[in-house]
Motif scaffolding. Sequence first.
Motif, PDB file in Angstrom:
ATOM      1  N   LEU A   2     -50.992  93.064-137.509  1.00 11.08           N
ATOM      2  CA  LEU A   2     -50.462  94.446-137.816  1.00 11.08           C
ATOM      3  C   LEU A   2     -50.832  94.717-139.566  1.00 11.08           C
ATOM      4  O   LEU A   2     -50.989  95.217-140.296  1.00 11.08           O
ATOM      5  CB  LEU A   2     -48.908  93.906-138.088  1.00 11.08           C
ATOM      6  CG  LEU A   2     -48.729  94.538-136.628  1.00 11.08           C
ATOM      7  CD1 LEU A   2     -46.675  94.460-136.321  1.00 11.08           C
ATOM      8  CD2 LEU A   2     -49.072  96.097-136.185  1.00 11.08           C
ATOM      9  N   PRO A   3     -50.809  93.780-140.549  1.00  7.11           N
ATOM     10  CA  PRO A   3     -50.663  93.262-142.160  1.00  7.11           C
ATOM     11  C   PRO A   3     -52.546  93.725-142.234  1.00  7.11           C
ATOM     12  O   PRO A   3     -52.974  93.989-143.029  1.00  7.11           O
ATOM     13  CB  PRO A   3     -50.607  92.153-142.549  1.00  7.11           C
ATOM     14  CG  PRO A   3     -49.556  91.024-141.463  1.00  7.11           C
ATOM     15  CD  PRO A   3     -50.446  92.237-140.395  1.00  7.11           C
ATOM     16  N   LYS A   4     -53.787  93.748-140.424  1.00  5.72           N
ATOM     17  CA  LYS A   4     -55.301  94.034-141.226  1.00  5.72           C
ATOM     18  C   LYS A   4     -55.076  95.536-140.951  1.00  5.72           C
ATOM     19  O   LYS A   4     -56.488  95.647-141.017  1.00  5.72           O
ATOM     20  CB  LYS A   4     -55.785  93.244-140.483  1.00  5.72           C
ATOM     21  CG  LYS A   4     -55.649  91.562-140.569  1.00  5.72           C
ATOM     22  CD  LYS A   4     -56.816  90.579-140.155  1.00  5.72           C
ATOM     23  CE  LYS A   4     -56.168  89.563-140.176  1.00  5.72           C
ATOM     24  NZ  LYS A   4     -56.065  88.805-141.694  1.00  5.72           N
ATOM     25  N   LEU A   5     -54.237  96.194-140.284  1.00 11.57           N
ATOM     26  CA  LEU A   5     -54.510  97.769-139.866  1.00 11.57           C
ATOM     27  C   LEU A   5     -53.702  98.388-140.931  1.00 11.57           C
ATOM     28  O   LEU A   5     -53.658  99.874-140.336  1.00 11.57           O
ATOM     29  CB  LEU A   5     -53.591  97.325-138.585  1.00 11.57           C
ATOM     30  CG  LEU A   5     -54.084  96.587-137.387  1.00 11.57           C
ATOM     31  CD1 LEU A   5     -52.941  96.748-136.233  1.00 11.57           C
ATOM     32  CD2 LEU A   5     -55.164  96.706-136.866  1.00 11.57           C
ATOM     33  N   GLU A   6     -53.875  98.187-142.064  1.00  9.34           N
ATOM     34  CA  GLU A   6     -53.439  99.463-143.423  1.00  9.34           C
ATOM     35  C   GLU A   6     -54.521 100.266-142.810  1.00  9.34           C
ATOM     36  O   GLU A   6     -56.036 100.018-142.894  1.00  9.34           O
ATOM     37  CB  GLU A   6     -53.961  99.192-144.156  1.00  9.34           C
ATOM     38  CG  GLU A   6     -52.757  99.717-145.375  1.00  9.34           C
ATOM     39  CD  GLU A   6     -52.314  99.170-146.951  1.00  9.34           C
ATOM     40  OE1 GLU A   6     -52.445  99.767-147.752  1.00  9.34           O
ATOM     41  OE2 GLU A   6     -52.337  97.949-146.631  1.00  9.34           O
ATOM     42  N   GLY A   7     -54.062 101.570-142.885  1.00 10.55           N
ATOM     43  CA  GLY A   7     -55.162 102.899-142.830  1.00 10.55           C
ATOM     44  C   GLY A   7     -55.377 102.922-141.484  1.00 10.55           C
ATOM     45  O   GLY A   7     -56.157 103.766-141.145  1.00 10.55           O
ATOM     46  N   PHE A   8     -55.154 102.433-140.366  1.00  7.54           N
ATOM     47  CA  PHE A   8     -55.362 103.213-139.299  1.00  7.54           C
ATOM     48  C   PHE A   8     -54.101 103.668-138.623  1.00  7.54           C
ATOM     49  O   PHE A   8     -53.173 103.373-138.909  1.00  7.54           O
ATOM     50  CB  PHE A   8     -55.842 101.273-138.192  1.00  7.54           C
ATOM     51  CG  PHE A   8     -56.386 100.367-138.300  1.00  7.54           C
ATOM     52  CD1 PHE A   8     -58.040 100.729-137.576  1.00  7.54           C
ATOM     53  CD2 PHE A   8     -57.037  99.523-139.252  1.00  7.54           C
ATOM     54  CE1 PHE A   8     -58.895  99.422-137.901  1.00  7.54           C
ATOM     55  CE2 PHE A   8     -58.596  98.853-139.180  1.00  7.54           C
ATOM     56  CZ  PHE A   8     -59.482  99.099-138.963  1.00  7.54           C
ATOM     57  N   ARG A   9     -54.910 104.339-138.097  1.00  3.80           N
ATOM     58  CA  ARG A   9     -53.873 104.951-136.619  1.00  3.80           C
ATOM     59  C   ARG A   9     -52.798 103.664-135.595  1.00  3.80           C
ATOM     60  O   ARG A   9     -54.827 103.434-134.647  1.00  3.80           O
ATOM     61  CB  ARG A   9     -54.483 106.440-136.352  1.00  3.80           C
ATOM     62  CG  ARG A   9     -53.432 107.196-135.685  1.00  3.80           C
ATOM     63  CD  ARG A   9     -54.503 108.549-134.720  1.00  3.80           C
ATOM     64  NE  ARG A   9     -53.861 109.236-133.853  1.00  3.80           N
ATOM     65  CZ  ARG A   9     -52.627 110.230-134.381  1.00  3.80           C
ATOM     66  NH1 ARG A   9     -52.727 110.053-135.558  1.00  3.80           N
ATOM     67  NH2 ARG A   9     -52.049 111.015-133.056  1.00  3.80           N
ATOM     68  N   VAL A  10     -52.570 103.554-134.957  1.00  7.68           N
ATOM     69  CA  VAL A  10     -51.183 102.978-134.217  1.00  7.68           C
ATOM     70  C   VAL A  10     -50.811 103.326-133.402  1.00  7.68           C
ATOM     71  O   VAL A  10     -49.233 103.554-133.855  1.00  7.68           O
ATOM     72  CB  VAL A  10     -51.105 101.350-134.486  1.00  7.68           C
ATOM     73  CG1 VAL A  10     -50.420 100.427-134.157  1.00  7.68           C
ATOM     74  CG2 VAL A  10     -51.978 100.758-135.478  1.00  7.68           C
ATOM     75  N   ALA A  11     -50.635 103.274-131.927  1.00  9.25           N
ATOM     76  CA  ALA A  11     -50.144 103.684-131.163  1.00  9.25           C
ATOM     77  C   ALA A  11     -49.389 103.178-130.765  1.00  9.25           C
ATOM     78  O   ALA A  11     -49.749 101.492-130.391  1.00  9.25           O
ATOM     79  CB  ALA A  11     -50.797 104.621-129.802  1.00  9.25           C
ATOM     80  N   ILE A  12     -47.864 103.366-130.286  1.00 10.46           N
ATOM     81  CA  ILE A  12     -46.819 102.268-129.691  1.00 10.46           C
ATOM     82  C   ILE A  12     -46.254 102.474-128.724  1.00 10.46           C
ATOM     83  O   ILE A  12     -45.310 104.065-128.597  1.00 10.46           O
ATOM     84  CB  ILE A  12     -46.009 101.777-130.656  1.00 10.46           C
ATOM     85  CG1 ILE A  12     -46.724 101.220-132.251  1.00 10.46           C
ATOM     86  CG2 ILE A  12     -44.580 101.315-130.342  1.00 10.46           C
ATOM     87  CD1 ILE A  12     -45.195 100.756-132.974  1.00 10.46           C
ATOM     88  N   VAL A  13     -46.216 102.361-127.321  1.00 11.57           N
ATOM     89  CA  VAL A  13     -45.318 102.509-126.477  1.00 11.57           C
ATOM     90  C   VAL A  13     -44.430 101.649-126.104  1.00 11.57           C
ATOM     91  O   VAL A  13     -44.454 100.627-125.949  1.00 11.57           O
ATOM     92  CB  VAL A  13     -46.421 102.687-125.370  1.00 11.57           C
ATOM     93  CG1 VAL A  13     -45.319 103.375-123.661  1.00 11.57           C
ATOM     94  CG2 VAL A  13     -47.221 103.923-125.400  1.00 11.57           C
ATOM     95  N   GLY A  14     -43.014 102.280-126.307  1.00 11.89           N
ATOM     96  CA  GLY A  14     -41.851 101.172-125.717  1.00 11.89           C
ATOM     97  C   GLY A  14     -41.427 100.950-127.249  1.00 11.89           C
ATOM     98  O   GLY A  14     -41.798 102.154-128.438  1.00 11.89           O
ATOM     99  N   LEU A  15     -40.371 100.375-127.750  1.00  8.87           N
ATOM    100  CA  LEU A  15     -39.904 100.309-128.319  1.00  8.87           C
ATOM    101  C   LEU A  15     -38.684 100.551-129.201  1.00  8.87           C
ATOM    102  O   LEU A  15     -38.801 102.507-129.084  1.00  8.87           O
ATOM    103  CB  LEU A  15     -40.472  99.657-129.995  1.00  8.87           C
ATOM    104  CG  LEU A  15     -40.265  99.359-131.361  1.00  8.87           C
ATOM    105  CD1 LEU A  15     -39.742  98.179-131.080  1.00  8.87           C
ATOM    106  CD2 LEU A  15     -41.357  99.275-132.287  1.00  8.87           C
ATOM    107  N   LYS A  16     -37.302 100.773-129.198  1.00  5.37           N
ATOM    108  CA  LYS A  16     -36.319 101.832-129.685  1.00  5.37           C
ATOM    109  C   LYS A  16     -36.459 102.693-130.740  1.00  5.37           C
ATOM    110  O   LYS A  16     -37.034 102.174-131.710  1.00  5.37           O
ATOM    111  CB  LYS A  16     -34.909 100.939-129.661  1.00  5.37           C
ATOM    112  CG  LYS A  16     -34.576 100.866-128.096  1.00  5.37           C
ATOM    113  CD  LYS A  16     -33.377 100.279-127.784  1.00  5.37           C
ATOM    114  CE  LYS A  16     -33.258  99.581-126.134  1.00  5.37           C
ATOM    115  NZ  LYS A  16     -31.853  98.836-126.578  1.00  5.37           N
ATOM    116  N   ASP A  17     -36.195 103.772-131.108  1.00  4.04           N
ATOM    117  CA  ASP A  17     -36.554 104.436-132.062  1.00  4.04           C
ATOM    118  C   ASP A  17     -36.023 103.701-133.090  1.00  4.04           C
ATOM    119  O   ASP A  17     -36.494 103.399-134.375  1.00  4.04           O
ATOM    120  CB  ASP A  17     -35.212 105.615-132.401  1.00  4.04           C
ATOM    121  CG  ASP A  17     -36.128 107.024-130.988  1.00  4.04           C
ATOM    122  OD1 ASP A  17     -37.480 106.693-130.917  1.00  4.04           O
ATOM    123  OD2 ASP A  17     -35.176 107.482-131.030  1.00  4.04           O
TER     124      ASP A  17
END
Length: 250
Positions: free
Chosen positions: A99-114
Amino acid sequence: MDALNPPVISLLDIDFSNVSLESVLARLLARPPQARFAYVVTPNADHIERLLRVRRLRGVYQRAMLCLLDSYLIALTAKLLSLPQPEVVSGADLTEALLPKLEGFRVAIVGLKDADFAMLAARYPGIEFVHHQPPMGLLHNSEAFNEAVDFVCAARAPFTFFAVGSPVQELLAFAVCGRPEAVGAGLCIGSALRYAAGALSRAPVWMRHSGLEWLYRLAQDPLRLAGRYLISDPKALVAMAVVAVRKKIR
């Protein structure tokens, strides 16, 4: 590590990618952002017990770009029984490192409560998150299942985290992989994003490396996890013992 063919160790007829965390990170980050979709699975004792029982799921794991052992307990048991011992790269460790290496990336998440998603987004403000929270019972709701697959395909994110538990997350990743328009890398990581968000505490490092993380988690949520950790998961250890005995007899 060979970029195309990472080394593999077979344990209980499951081919585990025998690679380090650093190698996995390098492999994932080296992929072109819009490369054809491929996914990573992180089986632990719970997954292994299910794979021994539900053989049709094996193809889902075999299709994965990487199959990473997510259990020091399994690894230590393999060592004790003189069975092949794949390197451990847990989904939680991989998520925490990636995660710390994904700055500036678009990341999709399926799941995880709001609420957990809000915590995650606040902790990593440099990541462009897109979020889809499907309903419970996804395996028995084909419409909702297909909506989740459509979300991943439409997001066209370089990275997608599947956080809906096993085997749903692996089946979702497998379905996405069958869609020619799908891109990016998918990571089937269970509760790892809750740890990353700070919504759930992890066991101390010494407990993880000693194969005792299950005990820490059991103490946190005994009603939900007792059946898994005390009844289902030991079957994977018994299966390993049977393999070791047969090996000695031969």
